[in-house]
Design a protein around this motif. Structure first.
Motif, PDB file in Angstrom:
ATOM      1  N   SER A  62       0.830  -1.205   0.000  1.00 26.33           N
ATOM      2  CA  SER A  62       0.000   0.000   0.000  1.00 26.33           C
ATOM      3  C   SER A  62       0.865   1.256   0.000  1.00 26.33           C
ATOM      4  N   THR A 100       2.347   1.628  -3.485  1.00 22.84           N
ATOM      5  CA  THR A 100       1.290   2.054  -4.404  1.00 22.84           C
ATOM      6  C   THR A 100       1.011   3.538  -4.236  1.00 22.84           C
ATOM      7  N   ARG A 101       1.018   4.018  -3.000  1.00 23.79           N
ATOM      8  CA  ARG A 101       0.791   5.439  -2.738  1.00 23.79           C
ATOM      9  C   ARG A 101       1.878   6.279  -3.415  1.00 23.79           C
ATOM     10  N   LYS A 106       3.724   5.395  -6.095  1.00 22.34           N
ATOM     11  CA  LYS A 106       3.544   5.314  -7.546  1.00 22.34           C
ATOM     12  C   LYS A 106       2.402   6.199  -8.018  1.00 22.34           C
ATOM     13  N   THR A 107       1.314   6.223  -7.258  1.00 20.66           N
ATOM     14  CA  THR A 107       0.169   7.051  -7.623  1.00 20.66           C
ATOM     15  C   THR A 107       0.537   8.534  -7.552  1.00 20.66           C
ATOM     16  N   ALA A 108       1.258   8.921  -6.519  1.00 19.33           N
ATOM     17  CA  ALA A 108       1.673  10.321  -6.376  1.00 19.33           C
ATOM     18  C   ALA A 108       2.629  10.703  -7.505  1.00 19.33           C
ATOM     19  N   ARG A 147       2.700   9.385 -10.539  1.00 23.16           N
ATOM     20  CA  ARG A 147       1.887   9.524 -11.746  1.00 23.16           C
ATOM     21  C   ARG A 147       1.149  10.860 -11.766  1.00 23.16           C
ATOM     22  N   ALA A 148       0.649  11.284 -10.605  1.00 25.79           N
ATOM     23  CA  ALA A 148      -0.070  12.553 -10.522  1.00 25.79           C
ATOM     24  C   ALA A 148       0.851  13.725 -10.871  1.00 25.79           C
ATOM     25  N   LYS A 169       1.490  18.623  -6.073  1.00 25.24           N
ATOM     26  CA  LYS A 169       1.517  17.156  -6.133  1.00 25.24           C
ATOM     27  C   LYS A 169       2.916  16.622  -5.830  1.00 25.24           C
TER      28      LYS A 169
END
Length: 111
Positions: A23, A26-27, A29-31, A33-34, A50
């Motif tokens: 988790s 993933t957080r 990677k998501t940040a 990407r943002a 961001k």
């Protein structure tokens, strides 16, 4: 399959740590990407906001030993440079043509 009580406990601990680490990664990677999406759109303020969230998530991951501190530093350095470049760049102003290039193009057009 584990046979002893201690091995069963280690399996449970490993499963819990794996879920927690996934988790956190993933957080990050998501940040990331943002930030990249904000850079693609050309929104420097949004990208900076961001990026701050990404840097915070990376630092928290280092604190909990999910990623190495050098990995977090690399992530922050690479994307931080891109965000800073976008922030200092003029807002969608086209680069002026070089005089020599403009003369060359005009000469070709005259032929």
């Amino acid at each position: 399959m584990a046979n002893t009580k201690s091995a069963l406990k280690r399996d449970r601990q490993t499963a819990a740590r794996t879920d927690r680490n996934k988790s956190v990664k993933t957080r990050i990677k998501t940040a990331r990407r943002a930030v990249l999406v904000a850079l693609e759109k050309g929104d420097a303020k949004d990208a900076a906001a961001k990026f701050n969230a990404l840097a915070s998530a990376a630092d928290k991951a280092v604190k909990s030993n999910v990623i190495h501190k050098n990995a977090a530093g690399r992530i922050k350095s690479i994307l931080g440079a891109r965000v800073a470049a976008k922030a200092s760049a003029p807002a969608a102003a086209p680069a002026p043509a070089k005089p020599a290039k403009a003369a060359k193009v005009a000469k070709k057009a005259a032929k």
